[in-house]
Enzyme design. Structure first.
Site, PDB file in Angstrom:
ATOM      1  N   HIS A  42       0.776  -1.232   0.101  1.00  0.00           N
ATOM      2  CA  HIS A  42      -0.086   0.040   0.152  1.00  0.00           C
ATOM      3  C   HIS A  42       0.827   1.138  -0.002  1.00  0.00           C
ATOM      4  O   HIS A  42       1.341   1.527   1.065  1.00  0.00           O
ATOM      5  CB  HIS A  42      -0.826  -0.157   1.283  1.00  0.00           C
ATOM      6  CG  HIS A  42      -1.873   1.129   1.361  1.00  0.00           C
ATOM      7  ND1 HIS A  42      -3.258   1.206   1.334  1.00  0.00           N
ATOM      8  CD2 HIS A  42      -1.400   2.423   1.690  1.00  0.00           C
ATOM      9  CE1 HIS A  42      -3.638   2.382   1.395  1.00  0.00           C
ATOM     10  NE2 HIS A  42      -2.891   3.261   1.740  1.00  0.00           N
TER      11      HIS A  42
ATOM     12  N   CYS B   6      -3.949   9.069   5.653  1.00  0.00           N
ATOM     13  CA  CYS B   6      -4.127   8.861   6.935  1.00  0.00           C
ATOM     14  C   CYS B   6      -4.350  10.301   7.816  1.00  0.00           C
ATOM     15  O   CYS B   6      -3.399  11.380   7.637  1.00  0.00           O
ATOM     16  CB  CYS B   6      -3.086   8.175   7.557  1.00  0.00           C
ATOM     17  SG  CYS B   6      -3.010   7.793   9.393  1.00  0.00           S
TER      18      CYS B   6
END
Length: 311
Positions: free
Chosen positions: A206, A239
Protein backbone atom coordinates in the site's frame (compact mmCIF):
# COMPACT_ATOMS: atom_id res chain seq x y z
CA UNK A 1 -7.29 -8.40 -21.67
CA UNK A 2 -8.53 -11.87 -20.80
CA UNK A 3 -7.07 -14.53 -18.53
CA UNK A 4 -5.77 -14.35 -14.99
CA UNK A 5 -4.40 -10.96 -13.92
CA UNK A 6 -0.65 -10.50 -13.80
CA UNK A 7 -1.08 -7.99 -10.99
CA UNK A 8 -3.97 -7.67 -8.50
CA UNK A 9 -5.20 -4.19 -7.59
CA UNK A 10 -7.39 -3.74 -4.52
CA UNK A 11 -9.55 -0.62 -4.64
CA UNK A 12 -9.46 1.36 -1.38
CA UNK A 13 -11.15 4.63 -2.34
CA UNK A 14 -14.40 3.93 -0.42
CA UNK A 15 -12.39 3.63 2.81
CA UNK A 16 -8.94 5.22 2.59
CA UNK A 17 -9.94 7.56 -0.21
CA UNK A 18 -12.87 9.14 1.61
CA UNK A 19 -11.67 9.13 5.22
CA UNK A 20 -9.97 12.54 5.15
CA UNK A 21 -12.36 14.36 2.85
CA UNK A 22 -13.48 17.64 4.46
CA UNK A 23 -17.06 17.04 3.31
CA UNK A 24 -18.63 13.77 4.46
CA UNK A 25 -19.89 11.80 1.47
CA UNK A 26 -23.44 10.54 1.93
CA UNK A 27 -24.12 6.87 2.55
CA UNK A 28 -26.09 6.63 -0.69
CA UNK A 29 -23.22 8.03 -2.76
CA UNK A 30 -20.75 5.67 -1.09
CA UNK A 31 -22.97 2.71 -1.92
CA UNK A 32 -23.33 3.92 -5.50
CA UNK A 33 -19.56 4.36 -5.83
CA UNK A 34 -18.85 0.85 -4.52
CA UNK A 35 -21.47 -0.69 -6.77
CA UNK A 36 -19.94 1.06 -9.79
CA UNK A 37 -16.45 -0.07 -8.80
CA UNK A 38 -17.54 -3.68 -8.40
CA UNK A 39 -18.74 -3.65 -12.02
CA UNK A 40 -15.26 -2.74 -13.32
CA UNK A 41 -13.47 -6.02 -12.58
CA UNK A 42 -12.08 -5.61 -9.07
CA UNK A 43 -11.66 -8.80 -7.08
CA UNK A 44 -11.13 -6.89 -3.84
CA UNK A 45 -12.66 -3.62 -2.59
CA UNK A 46 -12.05 -2.10 0.84
CA UNK A 47 -15.59 -0.83 1.27
CA UNK A 48 -15.55 0.79 4.69
CA UNK A 49 -14.33 1.04 8.25
CA UNK A 50 -15.55 0.01 11.69
CA UNK A 51 -13.40 2.30 13.82
CA UNK A 52 -14.89 4.70 16.34
CA UNK A 53 -17.20 7.21 14.63
CA UNK A 54 -15.65 9.90 16.83
CA UNK A 55 -12.19 9.13 15.43
CA UNK A 56 -13.20 8.99 11.75
CA UNK A 57 -16.66 10.52 11.36
CA UNK A 58 -16.47 10.33 7.55
CA UNK A 59 -16.80 6.52 7.79
CA UNK A 60 -19.32 6.27 10.61
CA UNK A 61 -21.86 4.62 8.30
CA UNK A 62 -19.91 1.41 7.69
CA UNK A 63 -22.78 -0.78 8.88
CA UNK A 64 -25.27 0.78 6.47
CA UNK A 65 -22.81 0.69 3.57
CA UNK A 66 -21.96 -3.00 3.92
CA UNK A 67 -25.61 -3.98 4.34
CA UNK A 68 -26.67 -2.14 1.18
CA UNK A 69 -23.97 -2.71 -1.45
CA UNK A 70 -24.65 -5.15 -4.28
CA UNK A 71 -22.72 -8.38 -3.71
CA UNK A 72 -21.05 -9.71 -6.83
CA UNK A 73 -19.63 -13.18 -7.27
CA UNK A 74 -15.86 -13.17 -7.02
CA UNK A 75 -15.62 -9.77 -5.28
CA UNK A 76 -14.27 -9.67 -1.71
CA UNK A 77 -15.53 -6.69 0.30
CA UNK A 78 -13.00 -5.81 3.01
CA UNK A 79 -13.63 -3.89 6.24
CA UNK A 80 -10.97 -2.03 8.23
CA UNK A 81 -11.18 -2.83 11.95
CA UNK A 82 -9.17 -1.75 15.04
CA UNK A 83 -10.37 -4.24 17.66
CA UNK A 84 -12.83 -6.99 18.65
CA UNK A 85 -15.82 -4.65 18.74
CA UNK A 86 -15.05 -3.43 15.23
CA UNK A 87 -14.70 -7.02 14.04
CA UNK A 88 -18.07 -7.98 15.51
CA UNK A 89 -19.77 -5.03 13.82
CA UNK A 90 -18.09 -5.76 10.48
CA UNK A 91 -19.08 -9.42 10.52
CA UNK A 92 -22.66 -8.55 11.48
CA UNK A 93 -22.79 -6.11 8.54
CA UNK A 94 -21.59 -8.78 6.11
CA UNK A 95 -17.90 -8.03 5.54
CA UNK A 96 -16.07 -10.77 3.65
CA UNK A 97 -12.65 -10.02 5.14
CA UNK A 98 -11.26 -8.02 8.07
CA UNK A 99 -8.28 -5.70 7.78
CA UNK A 100 -6.63 -5.06 11.17
CA UNK A 101 -4.17 -2.15 11.43
CA UNK A 102 -1.16 -1.41 13.62
CA UNK A 103 1.81 0.88 12.90
CA UNK A 104 5.44 -0.20 12.82
CA UNK A 105 6.13 3.13 14.51
CA UNK A 106 4.91 3.00 18.09
CA UNK A 107 4.63 6.80 18.12
CA UNK A 108 2.30 6.72 15.13
CA UNK A 109 0.40 3.77 16.59
CA UNK A 110 -0.35 5.78 19.73
CA UNK A 111 -1.59 8.68 17.57
CA UNK A 112 -3.56 6.43 15.18
CA UNK A 113 -4.83 3.66 17.46
CA UNK A 114 -4.36 5.11 20.93
CA UNK A 115 -2.17 2.25 22.20
CA UNK A 116 1.31 0.72 22.11
CA UNK A 117 2.30 -2.38 20.13
CA UNK A 118 1.41 -4.79 22.90
CA UNK A 119 -2.02 -3.25 23.16
CA UNK A 120 -2.61 -3.62 19.43
CA UNK A 121 -1.30 -7.18 19.30
CA UNK A 122 -3.55 -8.10 22.21
CA UNK A 123 -6.46 -6.58 20.30
CA UNK A 124 -5.60 -8.72 17.26
CA UNK A 125 -5.49 -11.84 19.44
CA UNK A 126 -8.98 -10.96 20.71
CA UNK A 127 -10.20 -10.55 17.14
CA UNK A 128 -8.92 -13.95 16.03
CA UNK A 129 -10.31 -15.62 19.17
CA UNK A 130 -13.70 -14.01 18.54
CA UNK A 131 -13.89 -14.89 14.85
CA UNK A 132 -12.71 -18.46 15.41
CA UNK A 133 -11.45 -18.82 11.85
CA UNK A 134 -14.86 -17.96 10.34
CA UNK A 135 -13.50 -15.02 8.35
CA UNK A 136 -10.17 -14.14 6.74
CA UNK A 137 -8.04 -11.66 8.69
CA UNK A 138 -5.50 -9.44 6.94
CA UNK A 139 -3.13 -7.44 9.15
CA UNK A 140 -1.74 -4.14 7.89
CA UNK A 141 1.54 -2.76 9.20
CA UNK A 142 1.33 1.02 8.71
CA UNK A 143 4.46 3.22 8.46
CA UNK A 144 6.31 0.08 7.35
CA UNK A 145 8.78 2.09 5.25
CA UNK A 146 9.03 5.24 7.34
CA UNK A 147 7.29 7.41 9.93
CA UNK A 148 6.99 11.22 10.08
CA UNK A 149 7.63 11.04 13.84
CA UNK A 150 10.39 8.39 14.01
CA UNK A 151 11.91 8.30 10.50
CA UNK A 152 12.86 5.12 8.64
CA UNK A 153 11.69 1.94 10.33
CA UNK A 154 14.24 -0.78 11.02
CA UNK A 155 13.71 -3.87 8.86
CA UNK A 156 14.34 -6.20 11.78
CA UNK A 157 11.53 -4.56 13.74
CA UNK A 158 9.19 -4.78 10.72
CA UNK A 159 9.88 -8.51 10.35
CA UNK A 160 9.40 -9.14 14.09
CA UNK A 161 6.04 -7.38 14.03
CA UNK A 162 4.94 -9.42 11.00
CA UNK A 163 5.91 -12.60 12.85
CA UNK A 164 3.87 -11.37 15.83
CA UNK A 165 0.92 -10.79 13.51
CA UNK A 166 1.16 -14.32 12.13
CA UNK A 167 1.42 -15.87 15.60
CA UNK A 168 -1.79 -14.11 16.59
CA UNK A 169 -3.77 -15.44 13.66
CA UNK A 170 -3.31 -13.03 10.77
CA UNK A 171 -3.60 -14.91 7.48
CA UNK A 172 -2.24 -12.23 5.15
CA UNK A 173 -0.16 -9.07 5.48
CA UNK A 174 -0.18 -5.54 4.06
CA UNK A 175 2.87 -3.29 4.20
CA UNK A 176 1.71 0.35 4.14
CA UNK A 177 3.81 3.36 3.21
CA UNK A 178 1.54 5.66 5.19
CA UNK A 179 3.26 8.96 4.44
CA UNK A 180 5.00 8.23 1.14
CA UNK A 181 8.50 7.76 2.53
CA UNK A 182 9.40 4.62 0.53
CA UNK A 183 11.74 4.51 -2.45
CA UNK A 184 12.35 1.74 -5.01
CA UNK A 185 15.59 0.52 -3.42
CA UNK A 186 13.98 0.22 0.02
CA UNK A 187 10.86 -1.40 -1.44
CA UNK A 188 12.82 -4.10 -3.28
CA UNK A 189 14.86 -4.92 -0.19
CA UNK A 190 11.87 -5.01 2.17
CA UNK A 191 9.63 -7.05 -0.14
CA UNK A 192 12.30 -9.71 -0.66
CA UNK A 193 12.75 -10.00 3.10
CA UNK A 194 9.03 -10.15 3.88
CA UNK A 195 8.42 -12.79 1.20
CA UNK A 196 10.56 -15.06 3.37
CA UNK A 197 7.70 -14.96 5.90
CA UNK A 198 4.57 -14.46 3.78
CA UNK A 199 3.51 -16.21 0.54
CA UNK A 200 3.37 -13.97 -2.52
CA UNK A 201 -0.41 -14.20 -2.84
CA UNK A 202 -0.89 -13.18 0.81
CA UNK A 203 1.20 -9.99 0.68
CA UNK A 204 -0.25 -6.59 -0.29
CA UNK A 205 1.67 -3.34 -0.72
CA UNK A 206 0.00 0.00 0.00
CA UNK A 207 1.87 3.06 -1.29
CA UNK A 208 1.15 6.76 -1.17
CA UNK A 209 2.18 9.20 -3.87
CA UNK A 210 2.99 11.96 -1.37
CA UNK A 211 6.44 12.54 -2.87
CA UNK A 212 5.68 11.41 -6.42
CA UNK A 213 7.11 7.88 -6.08
CA UNK A 214 3.90 5.85 -5.83
CA UNK A 215 3.95 4.21 -9.27
CA UNK A 216 7.69 3.54 -9.32
CA UNK A 217 7.41 1.94 -5.89
CA UNK A 218 4.62 -0.33 -7.17
CA UNK A 219 6.82 -1.41 -10.07
CA UNK A 220 9.77 -1.99 -7.72
CA UNK A 221 7.55 -4.12 -5.49
CA UNK A 222 6.23 -6.09 -8.45
CA UNK A 223 9.75 -6.71 -9.75
CA UNK A 224 10.74 -7.93 -6.27
CA UNK A 225 7.93 -10.50 -6.30
CA UNK A 226 4.84 -8.77 -4.86
CA UNK A 227 1.54 -9.45 -6.61
CA UNK A 228 -1.14 -7.41 -4.80
CA UNK A 229 -1.31 -3.62 -4.48
CA UNK A 230 -3.76 -1.13 -2.99
CA UNK A 231 -4.83 1.89 -5.03
CA UNK A 232 -7.52 4.56 -4.79
CA UNK A 233 -9.70 5.93 -7.56
CA UNK A 234 -8.51 9.41 -8.47
CA UNK A 235 -5.59 9.12 -6.03
CA UNK A 236 -7.83 10.20 -3.15
CA UNK A 237 -7.02 9.54 0.48
CA UNK A 238 -4.49 9.56 3.27
CA UNK A 239 -4.11 9.02 6.99
CA UNK A 240 -5.79 11.62 9.25
CA UNK A 241 -3.25 10.95 12.04
CA UNK A 242 0.02 11.56 10.18
CA UNK A 243 1.33 14.90 8.88
CA UNK A 244 1.50 15.09 5.09
CA UNK A 245 -0.03 11.67 4.46
CA UNK A 246 -2.03 12.64 1.41
CA UNK A 247 -2.22 10.91 -1.93
CA UNK A 248 -2.77 7.19 -2.42
CA UNK A 249 -1.52 5.61 -5.62
CA UNK A 250 -4.15 6.47 -8.23
CA UNK A 251 -6.01 3.40 -9.50
CA UNK A 252 -6.55 4.49 -13.08
CA UNK A 253 -2.98 5.79 -13.37
CA UNK A 254 -1.67 2.42 -12.19
CA UNK A 255 -3.96 0.44 -14.50
CA UNK A 256 -2.91 2.66 -17.40
CA UNK A 257 0.76 2.02 -16.64
CA UNK A 258 0.17 -1.72 -16.42
CA UNK A 259 -1.64 -1.78 -19.76
CA UNK A 260 1.12 0.26 -21.41
CA UNK A 261 3.77 -2.28 -20.34
CA UNK A 262 1.67 -5.37 -21.04
CA UNK A 263 0.50 -6.38 -17.55
CA UNK A 264 -3.06 -7.68 -17.34
CA UNK A 265 -5.05 -6.19 -14.44
CA UNK A 266 -8.47 -7.55 -15.42
CA UNK A 267 -9.88 -4.04 -14.89
CA UNK A 268 -11.91 -1.80 -17.19
CA UNK A 269 -9.67 1.24 -17.69
CA UNK A 270 -12.12 3.36 -19.74
CA UNK A 271 -14.76 2.68 -17.08
CA UNK A 272 -12.34 3.69 -14.31
CA UNK A 273 -11.47 6.93 -16.10
CA UNK A 274 -15.14 7.75 -16.60
CA UNK A 275 -15.89 7.09 -12.93
CA UNK A 276 -12.86 9.08 -11.77
CA UNK A 277 -14.09 12.05 -13.78
CA UNK A 278 -17.24 12.00 -11.64
CA UNK A 279 -15.30 12.31 -8.37
CA UNK A 280 -15.37 16.14 -8.26
CA UNK A 281 -19.15 15.96 -8.10
CA UNK A 282 -18.87 13.54 -5.18
CA UNK A 283 -16.09 15.11 -3.08
CA UNK A 284 -16.34 18.71 -4.24
CA UNK A 285 -12.84 19.15 -5.65
CA UNK A 286 -10.54 17.87 -8.39
CA UNK A 287 -8.82 14.53 -7.80
CA UNK A 288 -5.01 14.33 -8.08
CA UNK A 289 -4.94 11.48 -10.63
CA UNK A 290 -3.43 12.24 -14.04
CA UNK A 291 -4.87 9.84 -16.62
CA UNK A 292 -8.44 11.02 -16.03
CA UNK A 293 -7.25 14.53 -16.94
CA UNK A 294 -4.99 13.67 -19.87
CA UNK A 295 -6.69 10.57 -21.27
CA UNK A 296 -4.97 7.40 -22.41
CA UNK A 297 -2.11 7.87 -24.87
CA UNK A 298 -3.71 5.31 -27.19
CA UNK A 299 -6.84 7.49 -27.44
CA UNK A 300 -4.94 10.48 -28.76
CA UNK A 301 -5.06 10.89 -32.53
CA UNK A 302 -3.21 14.07 -33.46
CA UNK A 303 -3.50 15.37 -36.98
CA UNK A 304 -0.46 14.65 -39.16
CA UNK A 305 2.21 17.28 -38.96
CA UNK A 306 2.21 19.34 -42.15
CA UNK A 307 5.28 21.37 -43.01
CA UNK A 308 5.15 23.90 -45.82
CA UNK A 309 8.51 25.03 -47.14
CA UNK A 310 8.81 28.54 -48.43
CA UNK A 311 9.84 28.96 -52.09
Amino acid sequence: MSGAPDIIIQEVCPRDGLQIEPVIVSTERKIGLIDRLSELGFRRIEAGSFVSPRAVPALADGDAVFRSIVRRQGVTFVALIPNRRGAERAIAAGADELNFVMSASETHNRANMGMDHEGSLSALAEVTATTGGRIHINATLATAFGCPFEGEQDEGKVLRLIEAYLRRGAQSITLADTTGMANPKLVRQRVKSVLGLVPRDELTLHFHNTRGLGLVNVMAGFDAGALRFDASLGGLGGCPFAPGASGNVCTEDLVNLCEDIGLNTGLDLPGLIALSRELPSIVGHAAPGQVAKAGRACDLHPAPLRITLAD
